[in-house]
Scaffold this motif. Structure first.
Motif, PDB file in Angstrom:
ATOM      1  N   VAL A 188       0.855  -1.192   0.000  1.00 43.09           N
ATOM      2  CA  VAL A 188       0.000   0.000   0.000  1.00 43.09           C
ATOM      3  C   VAL A 188       0.889   1.240   0.000  1.00 43.09           C
ATOM      4  N   LEU A 189       0.650   2.166  -0.922  1.00 45.62           N
ATOM      5  CA  LEU A 189       1.497   3.347  -1.090  1.00 45.62           C
ATOM      6  C   LEU A 189       0.648   4.584  -1.368  1.00 45.62           C
ATOM      7  N   SER A 190       1.241   5.754  -1.182  1.00 43.79           N
ATOM      8  CA  SER A 190       0.523   6.986  -1.491  1.00 43.79           C
ATOM      9  C   SER A 190       0.733   7.385  -2.946  1.00 43.79           C
ATOM     10  N   SER A 191      -0.350   7.783  -3.590  1.00 42.67           N
ATOM     11  CA  SER A 191      -0.213   8.293  -4.961  1.00 42.67           C
ATOM     12  C   SER A 191      -0.037   9.803  -4.939  1.00 42.67           C
ATOM     13  N   LEU A 192      -0.168  10.396  -3.752  1.00 42.16           N
ATOM     14  CA  LEU A 192      -0.143  11.860  -3.697  1.00 42.16           C
ATOM     15  C   LEU A 192       1.249  12.403  -3.412  1.00 42.16           C
ATOM     16  N   LEU A 193       2.181  11.513  -3.029  1.00 45.14           N
ATOM     17  CA  LEU A 193       3.545  11.957  -2.753  1.00 45.14           C
ATOM     18  C   LEU A 193       4.408  11.745  -3.991  1.00 45.14           C
ATOM     19  N   ASP A 207       7.572  11.064  -3.913  1.00 40.95           N
ATOM     20  CA  ASP A 207       8.291   9.824  -3.607  1.00 40.95           C
ATOM     21  C   ASP A 207       7.460   9.035  -2.599  1.00 40.95           C
ATOM     22  N   PRO A 208       6.775   7.996  -3.042  1.00 38.73           N
ATOM     23  CA  PRO A 208       5.883   7.268  -2.144  1.00 38.73           C
ATOM     24  C   PRO A 208       6.629   6.399  -1.133  1.00 38.73           C
ATOM     25  N   GLY A 209       7.939   6.282  -1.254  1.00 41.52           N
ATOM     26  CA  GLY A 209       8.701   5.476  -0.297  1.00 41.52           C
ATOM     27  C   GLY A 209       8.325   4.008  -0.376  1.00 41.52           C
ATOM     28  N   GLU A 210       8.402   3.347   0.770  1.00 41.96           N
ATOM     29  CA  GLU A 210       8.169   1.899   0.807  1.00 41.96           C
ATOM     30  C   GLU A 210       6.718   1.555   1.116  1.00 41.96           C
ATOM     31  N   GLY A 211       5.945   2.517   1.627  1.00 37.69           N
ATOM     32  CA  GLY A 211       4.573   2.233   2.009  1.00 37.69           C
ATOM     33  C   GLY A 211       4.510   1.133   3.057  1.00 37.69           C
ATOM     34  N   THR A 212       3.496   0.299   2.973  1.00 34.54           N
ATOM     35  CA  THR A 212       3.368  -0.853   3.876  1.00 34.54           C
ATOM     36  C   THR A 212       3.321  -2.120   3.044  1.00 34.54           C
ATOM     37  N   LEU A 213       4.210  -3.055   3.369  1.00 35.58           N
ATOM     38  CA  LEU A 213       4.213  -4.342   2.675  1.00 35.58           C
ATOM     39  C   LEU A 213       3.426  -5.349   3.499  1.00 35.58           C
ATOM     40  N   ILE A 214       2.517  -6.049   2.839  1.00 34.06           N
ATOM     41  CA  ILE A 214       1.734  -7.070   3.540  1.00 34.06           C
ATOM     42  C   ILE A 214       2.433  -8.420   3.331  1.00 34.06           C
ATOM     43  N   THR A 215       2.901  -8.966   4.445  1.00 30.65           N
ATOM     44  CA  THR A 215       3.791 -10.124   4.351  1.00 30.65           C
ATOM     45  C   THR A 215       3.080 -11.391   4.792  1.00 30.65           C
ATOM     46  N   PHE A 216       3.734 -12.507   4.564  1.00 30.34           N
ATOM     47  CA  PHE A 216       3.222 -13.791   5.038  1.00 30.34           C
ATOM     48  C   PHE A 216       4.095 -14.226   6.194  1.00 30.34           C
ATOM     49  N   GLU A 217       3.451 -14.510   7.301  1.00 34.92           N
ATOM     50  CA  GLU A 217       4.169 -14.730   8.544  1.00 34.92           C
ATOM     51  C   GLU A 217       5.300 -15.740   8.384  1.00 34.92           C
TER      52      GLU A 217
END
Ligand code: ASP
Ligand code: MG
Length: 410
Positions: free
Chosen positions: A228-233, A235-245
């Motif tokens: 999940v990332l921002s489209s308004l920045l 440089d959206p950076g790394e956002g949030t990565l949804i991982t598998f435990e």
């Protein structure tokens, strides 16, 4: 280099300037050597506008025709974005859901994706195109246009990423990631660099509206790497990565977030006989009325009678009260009372599996503020309580602090 599916929501394509900015972002990814498939929502407000328009003709719009109307919102944005890409010198081609052949069941306005024919997209990618796909829609086996429910473009993106075995599915939205709680309520809330898929599923079902819940389920089932990332920045950076435990060796925080939900109401059936079959007598008629029940509590009876409480969606409160009032005499209850000014607060974290004491810490924190807990429910990675709605903000703030979510992770 890889294959990336990017999804842009309504605010990210709200006007021509934003659409041009999406096109620049897609062009930049391609310049790095990636293949890009873009899924877009309707321009913000458009789906609501179309629903309101339909209702001016029919108070309860015919579902098949409503889908014909709603699907046009996304059809406009794919055309506009494909044009914006061409203006950037990027060869681009747009597809509606039906043109891709996103096959769904026939449940109009809430259809489920059954399969995706990705052959044409693959061929167009191979010939160097950027692909733009309309989110939120498909067609059933008879060729009727269907839509996937509000927020359904997320699910289109994840399903396409699964079908194409994409390296990553990026959801661009108006926030820069998934937060420890809603930053509008708690300014100290932090973006989570990572969250497990199961935690995300709990957060989404508990009212954190970053992703459509079905898209998270889909990502879990097909193991799609989701970000999940921002489209308004810029440089959206790394956002949030949804991982598998199981693939994630990083040290996880015990608690990842505080979720909350104001959409529920509580019903208590008072003074029912404490005997076998009573839960069924109460909840049977509720489920026949097609009402979903969330939390349930039955007290231990004194002198043969007991109270039975449960929660339902706030929209179904009146209907549930009517249903049970009608059954009160048959059930043998003294009274049916309700409260639609409640809220649910939950702490979520996979660390609960290996740490004890989370529940008592939560209850102590609320007790110290004098907040009464009305109901409790737990799962392996979540503890939820129902409280009076007027204490919601306080509860979220003190829990966020008590679990150290305002501190930078070590
Ligand atoms: N346009 C649809 C909606 O507003 C689908 C989406 O945006 O994901 O719900
Ligand atoms: Mg959305």
């Amino acid at each position: 280099m890889g294959l990336i599916v990017q999804k842009y929501g309504g605010t990210s394509v709200a006007n021509p300037e934003r659409i041009k900015s999406v096109a620049r972002r897609v062009a930049a990814y391609r310049a790095q050597g990636h293949q890009v498939v873009v899924v877009v929502s309707a321009m913000s407000g458009e789906t609501n506008r179309l629903i309101a328009l339909a209702r001016e003709i029919q108070a309860h719009p015919d579902p098949r025709e409503l889908d014909v109307i709603l699907s046009t919102g996304e059809q406009v944005t794919i055309g506009l974005l494909a044009m914006a890409l061409k203006e950037q010198g990027v060869p681009a081609i747009s597809y509606t859901g039906a043109q891709v052949q996103i096959l769904t069941d026939s449940a109009h306005t809430k259809a489920r994706i059954l399969s995706i024919d990705e052959q044409n997209i693959r061929a167009d990618l191979a010939s160097g195109h950027a692909i733009v796909v309309a989110g939120f829609q498909g067609q059933d086996e008879d060729g009727n246009i269907t839509t996937l429910g509000r927020g359904g473009s997320d699910t289109t993106a994840v399903a396409l990423a699964a079908a194409l075995r994409a390296d990553e599915c990026q959801i661009y939205t108006d926030v820069d990631g998934v937060y420890t709680t809603d930053p509008r309520m708690v300014p100290e809330a932090r973006r989570l660099p990572r969250i497990t898929f199961e935690e995300m599923l709990e957060m989404a079902s508990l009212g954190s509206k970053v992703l459509q819940i079905r898209s998270v389920e889909f990502a879990g089932k097909y193991k799609v790497r989701l970000r999940v990332l921002s489209s308004l920045l810029d440089d959206p950076g790394e956002g949030t990565l949804i991982t598998f435990e199981e693939d994630d060796n990083m040290e996880q925080a015990i608690i990842s977030g505080i979720a909350f939900n104001r959409d529920e109401a509580k019903i208590t059936v008072r003074g029912v006989p404490d005997k076998p079959g009573i839960a069924y007598q109460i909840l049977g008629p509720v489920s026949e009325a097609n009402i979903d029940v969330d939390m349930i509590i039955q007290n231990v009876g004194v002198d043969g009678s007991t109270d039975f409480s449960f929660t339902v969606h706030r929209n179904e409160y009146a209907k549930t009260m009517d249903t049970l009032k009608a059954q009160q005499a048959r059930i043998g209850a003294i009274d049916v009372i309700g409260d639609d000014r409640i809220a649910k607060v939950s702490v979520v974290g996979v660390g609960m599996r290996s740490h004890v004491g989370i529940a008592s810490q939560m209850f102590r924190t609320l007790a110290e503020e004098g907040i009464n807990i009305q109901m409790i429910s737990t799962s392996e990675i979540k503890i939820s309580v129902v409280i009076d709605e007027k204490y919601l903000e306080l509860a979220v703030r003190v829990l966020h602090k008590a679990f150290g979510l305002d501190q930078e992770a070590a």
